[in-house]
Write an enzyme that holds these catalytic residues in place. Structure first.
Site, PDB file in Angstrom:
ATOM      1  N   CYS A   1      67.778 -14.000  -6.932  1.00 25.16           N
ATOM      2  CA  CYS A   1      68.151 -15.469  -7.459  1.00 25.16           C
ATOM      3  C   CYS A   1      69.574 -15.184  -7.915  1.00 25.16           C
ATOM      4  CB  CYS A   1      67.375 -15.670  -8.656  1.00 25.16           C
ATOM      5  SG  CYS A   1      65.559 -16.234  -8.082  1.00 25.16           S
TER       6      CYS A   1
ATOM      7  N   ARG B   1      73.659 -11.952  -2.407  1.00 21.53           N
ATOM      8  CA  ARG B   1      72.392 -11.274  -3.348  1.00 21.53           C
ATOM      9  C   ARG B   1      71.134 -11.606  -2.448  1.00 21.53           C
ATOM     10  NH1 ARG B   1      73.464 -10.827  -8.957  1.00 21.53           N
ATOM     11  NH2 ARG B   1      71.464 -11.322  -9.177  1.00 21.53           N
TER      12      ARG B   1
ATOM     13  N   TRP C   1      65.525 -16.916  -4.589  1.00 20.46           N
ATOM     14  CA  TRP C   1      65.023 -15.808  -3.801  1.00 20.46           C
ATOM     15  C   TRP C   1      63.596 -15.911  -4.221  1.00 20.46           C
ATOM     16  CZ3 TRP C   1      62.306 -11.086  -4.257  1.00 20.46           C
ATOM     17  CH2 TRP C   1      62.197 -10.292  -3.046  1.00 20.46           C
TER      18      TRP C   1
ATOM     19  N   ASN D   1      66.366 -16.749 -12.971  1.00 13.83           N
ATOM     20  CA  ASN D   1      66.277 -15.620 -12.288  1.00 13.83           C
ATOM     21  C   ASN D   1      65.285 -14.519 -13.116  1.00 13.83           C
ATOM     22  OD1 ASN D   1      66.651 -13.181 -11.177  1.00 13.83           O
ATOM     23  ND2 ASN D   1      68.653 -12.757 -11.621  1.00 13.83           N
ATOM     24  N   GLY D   2      64.313 -14.113 -12.340  1.00 12.70           N
ATOM     25  CA  GLY D   2      63.577 -13.147 -13.133  1.00 12.70           C
ATOM     26  C   GLY D   2      62.025 -13.445 -12.876  1.00 12.70           C
TER      27      GLY D   2
ATOM     28  N   GLU E   1      68.733   7.718   5.208  1.00 13.90           N
ATOM     29  CA  GLU E   1      69.839   6.498   5.332  1.00 13.90           C
ATOM     30  C   GLU E   1      70.035   5.833   6.355  1.00 13.90           C
ATOM     31  OE1 GLU E   1      70.583   4.760   2.733  1.00 13.90           O
ATOM     32  OE2 GLU E   1      72.563   3.942   3.359  1.00 13.90           O
TER      33      GLU E   1
ATOM     34  N   LYS F   1      69.558   2.014   7.240  1.00  7.77           N
ATOM     35  CA  LYS F   1      70.420   0.919   7.462  1.00  7.77           C
ATOM     36  C   LYS F   1      69.955   0.167   8.693  1.00  7.77           C
ATOM     37  CE  LYS F   1      72.332   0.878   4.851  1.00  7.77           C
ATOM     38  NZ  LYS F   1      72.153   1.232   3.548  1.00  7.77           N
TER      39      LYS F   1
ATOM     40  N   GLU G   1      67.165  -2.335   8.294  1.00  2.67           N
ATOM     41  CA  GLU G   1      67.703  -3.312   7.418  1.00  2.67           C
ATOM     42  C   GLU G   1      68.418  -4.694   8.224  1.00  2.67           C
ATOM     43  OE1 GLU G   1      68.733  -2.226   2.974  1.00  2.67           O
ATOM     44  OE2 GLU G   1      70.025  -1.179   4.422  1.00  2.67           O
TER      45      GLU G   1
ATOM     46  N   HIS H   1      54.965  17.832  13.248  1.00  2.00           N
ATOM     47  CA  HIS H   1      53.694  17.588  12.615  1.00  2.00           C
ATOM     48  C   HIS H   1      53.376  16.128  12.615  1.00  2.00           C
ATOM     49  CE1 HIS H   1      53.932  21.609  10.935  1.00  2.00           C
ATOM     50  NE2 HIS H   1      55.122  21.186  10.491  1.00  2.00           N
TER      51      HIS H   1
ATOM     52  N   LYS I   1      70.402  -8.203  -2.495  1.00  2.00           N
ATOM     53  CA  LYS I   1      71.334  -7.143  -2.975  1.00  2.00           C
ATOM     54  C   LYS I   1      70.839  -6.478  -4.224  1.00  2.00           C
ATOM     55  CE  LYS I   1      74.944  -5.001  -2.526  1.00  2.00           C
ATOM     56  NZ  LYS I   1      74.884  -3.835  -1.508  1.00  2.00           N
TER      57      LYS I   1
HETATM   58  C1  F6R Z   1      69.804  -0.514   0.994  1.00  2.00           C
HETATM   59  C2  F6R Z   1      69.937  -0.959  -0.016  1.00  2.00           C
HETATM   60  C3  F6R Z   1      68.910  -1.165  -1.103  1.00  2.00           C
HETATM   61  C4  F6R Z   1      69.334  -0.573  -2.641  1.00  2.00           C
HETATM   62  C5  F6R Z   1      68.244  -0.751  -3.395  1.00  2.00           C
HETATM   63  C6  F6R Z   1      68.886  -0.231  -5.037  1.00  2.00           C
HETATM   64  O1  F6R Z   1      70.883  -0.775   2.021  1.00  2.00           O
HETATM   65  O2  F6R Z   1      71.130  -1.659  -0.535  1.00  2.00           O
HETATM   66  O3  F6R Z   1      68.021  -0.129  -0.627  1.00  2.00           O
HETATM   67  O4  F6R Z   1      70.087   0.826  -2.369  1.00  2.00           O
HETATM   68  O5  F6R Z   1      67.849  -2.041  -3.765  1.00  2.00           O
HETATM   69  O6  F6R Z   1      69.616  -0.807  -5.354  1.00  2.00           O
HETATM   70  P1  F6R Z   1      70.748  -0.297  -6.359  1.00  2.00           P
HETATM   71  O7  F6R Z   1      71.398   0.864  -6.006  1.00  2.00           O
HETATM   72  O8  F6R Z   1      71.740  -1.584  -6.828  1.00  2.00           O
HETATM   73  O9  F6R Z   1      69.979   0.169  -7.745  1.00  2.00           O
END
Ligand code: F6R
Length: 611
Positions: free
Chosen positions: A2, A27, A73, A99-100, A484, A488, A491, A507, A606
């Site tokens: 949010c 976000r 959200w 938010n929360g 990673e 990516k 996502e 395995h 985000k």
């Molecule tokens: C992946 C991504 C998420 C964040 C995760 C942690 O692209 O953005 O996996 O890495 O939500 O977020 P932070 O780093 O803000 O604690």
């Protein structure tokens, strides 16, 4: 998650709040709404994008000098008009954004229903607002006092902002666990979940602390704690520019941020590393370097991409410092009653510095006596502030939901921490230390060279974009890079992708390999190279398609792989900063070619401010 925006002052409030909501779109959200007071309270909200809300409001009277706005959200209740914020009180005079999560909302709701309250939504937010209204009416008190009483009973995390039809010159806000920034202008105030909606109006901001309540008028900001004691607002200067939160000619924020990496990596090292003089300064941990070097063990807690950076750091720190390192998912660490206490150092890695899982994990470890070191990107964020010491990554605002430049900056800073501690501990030779300083010093340039492969990587993306699944494999320092790369891809392209240690593949996951499965190998020249070559053979023997990221001049793997991406040579400790770049670009191009909104992938947020 949010997003919250609010304005009070002399200007028209609605355009400011609307623009702020657009700035917070990154976000992640599913609905949007605003409330303003113009004689009476008006609330407009809609499922969907901020642009849809804007269209819905075009031609309507939105004149007001006070407004609150929200992007939701969904947590409690599906995305819908009625579950969108702002919510209104039973008497229709109060509107609130939140938010929360209010964890004890179900119990509060039952109590309120018994008292005759009727709810229009499924949200925990509306319950909290009715609870505040109930207290206001039964105690015959003002809104601020009712809020204070209500918050003492609330379990959970929140930032809330309230407007009251009867007091159109005041906004009331409160915070616990979720972020809230107040921009201080001349005769006006701006509130937001982060600084991006504020930066174009003022650089002076106040970060509200947990358990604080803010009473805000156009020309007055009063901060109080939950016991009604006045607090002095600490005004800080924002160090971001407007350009940093705009696309600057790129099609997407994600691409802009990928291409910013030579600069952001340089920024993360600037003022800290002087390879010519052979020195390394980390002001944020100076006083804790000795404690770190004597740590019984280091525990890295993080989530998602930051957790992957933590895995690379585990390899680095164990190798350089000979201190045992554990890397934990913050969400698991917090709730499994871990053995942690004095003598332990926790490194919390977080781009946003607001991730609820990471925040609660370090809060509990801190209570048990561990020292907390924060590696955050957002200056003034909650994790940065609760940490005993730390180092910012200085990558600048990351707007694309999929993390890219924050990751490489985290790797650079974690490497600096490892080197600093190794020097303090005497566990590294001067020669190796100098070599790694030189490697870090030249890594931005290597990233810039790798970015020149963009067109080649786009062509590879086009070739494989219709695959149903992908496997990403690597060993040693490149294993977290494989994780990673897979993250990516899933996502932003919604293709199922798994990252695995290349040797572990036999395995189990090898059962998936056939002529339809693209397997991305991160196979740069390092101490595992020969073994990885064998793993590539194993995939080729089963007709899998191999896309390999290799070191320039490799003569072995190009003869086996279907597609080869050559990156500049780097020491294996530093190599992940380079080898992840092609994987970011591959995911980006596949996402774009498939027609998806790569900056705002579905379901993702985000800044994940709920546990
Ligand atoms: C992946 C991504 C998420 C964040 C995760 C942690 O692209 O953005 O996996 O890495 O939500 O977020 P932070 O780093 O803000 O604690």
């Amino acid at each position: 998650m949010c997003g919250i925006v609010a304005y009070i002052g002399q200007r028209e409030a609605y355009p400011i709040v609307l623009k702020g909501l657009k700035r917070l779109e990154y976000r992640g959200y599913d609905s949007a709404g605003v409330a303003l007071v113009n004689g009476d309270l008006k609330v407009y909200k809609k499922k969907g994008k901020v642009a849809e809300l804007e269209e819905f409001l075009s031609g309507k009277d939105v004149h007001s000098h006070i407004a609150i706005g929200h992007t939701r959200w969904a947590t409690h209740g599906e995305p819908s008009d009625r579950n969108s914020h702002p919510h209104t009180s039973g008497n229709g005079k109060l509107a609130m954004i939140h938010n929360g999560i209010i964890e004890n909302y179900a119990q509060l709701k039952q109590e309120l229903i018994k008292k005759g309250h009727v709810f229009k939504s499924d949200t925990d937010t509306e319950v909290l607002l009715h609870f505040i209204e109930e207290i206001q009416e039964s105690n015959k008190c003002g809104l601020e006092e009712a809020l204070r009483i209500a918050l003492k009973r609330v379990v959970g995390a929140y930032v809330i902002v309230l407007v009251d039809e009867d007091n159109p010159d005041t906004l009331i806000a409160a915070r616990k666990g979720s972020p809230l920034v107040i921009g201080v202008g001349k005769g006006e105030h701006f509130l937001a979940s982060d600084a991006s909606p504020i930066v174009e109006y003022t650089k002076e901001v106040v970060y509200v602390n947990d358990y604080e309540i803010a009473v805000i008028k156009a020309d007055e900001l009063i901060l109080k704690n939950i016991s009604n004691e006045r607090q002095t607002p600490y005004i800080q200067k924002l160090d971001i520019e407007l350009a940093a939160i705009e696309k600057g000619g790129f099609d997407h924020f994600m691409l802009k941020e990928i291409f910013e990496q030579p600069q952001t990596i340089f920024d993360s090292l600037r003022g800290r590393l002087d390879a010519k003089k052979g020195t390394l300064t980390l002001g944020g941990i100076r006083e804790h370097a000795e404690i770190l070097s004597q740590a019984k063990r280091i525990i890295i807690v993080a989530c998602g991409t930051s957790w992957h950076a933590g895995l690379v750091a585990e390899y680095m720190i164990e190798e350089l410092c000979r201190i045992p390192v554990e890397v934990e998912y913050a969400s698991e660490f917090r709730y499994r009653n871990p053995v942690v206490g004095e003598g332990d150092v926790i490194i919390a890695v977080s781009q946003s510095g607001e991730t609820a899982d990471t925040l609660v994990a370090i809060e509990s470890a801190k209570k048990k006596g561990a020292i907390i070191l924060g590696v955050c990107n957002v200056v003034g964020s909650s994790i940065a502030r609760i940490s005993d010491a730390g180092a910012y990554t200085h990558a600048g605002p990351e707007i694309g939901v999929a993390s890219t430049k924050a990751f490489t900056a985290q790797l650079a800073v974690l490497c600096l921490i490892g080197l600093k501690v190794a020097m303090e501990k005497g566990s590294i030779t001067q020669q190796r230390f100098q070599h790694l300083l030189d490697e870090l010093d030249s890594v931005s340039e290597k990233v810039a060279l790798t970015l020149k492969l963009n067109d080649q990587i786009k062509a590879i993306a086009d070739k494989y974009k219709d695959a149903r699944d992908f496997l990403y494999l690597g060993r040693g320092y490149n294993f977290p890079v494989a994780l990673e790369g897979a993250l990516k891809l899933k996502e932003i392209s919604y293709i199922h992708a798994e990252g695995y240690p290349a040797a572990e593949m036999k395995h189990g996951p090898i059962a998936l390999v056939d002529e339809h499965l693209p397997v991305v190998f991160v196979a740069t020249k390092d101490s595992y190279y020969e073994k990885v070559v064998s793993n590539i053979q194993e995939i080729k023997a089963r007709k899998g398609k191999v896309i390999a990221v290799v070191t320039e001049g490799d003569v072995t793997i190009p003869g086996m792989a279907d597609d080869v991406i050559e990156v500049p040579e780097a020491d294996e400790l530093v190599a992940p900063i380079v080898s992840v770049i092609p994987l970011q670009l591959l995911a980006y191009h596949i996402g774009v070619l498939k027609g998806f909104d790569v900056d705002k992938p579905r379901n993702l947020a985000k800044s994940v401010t709920v546990e």
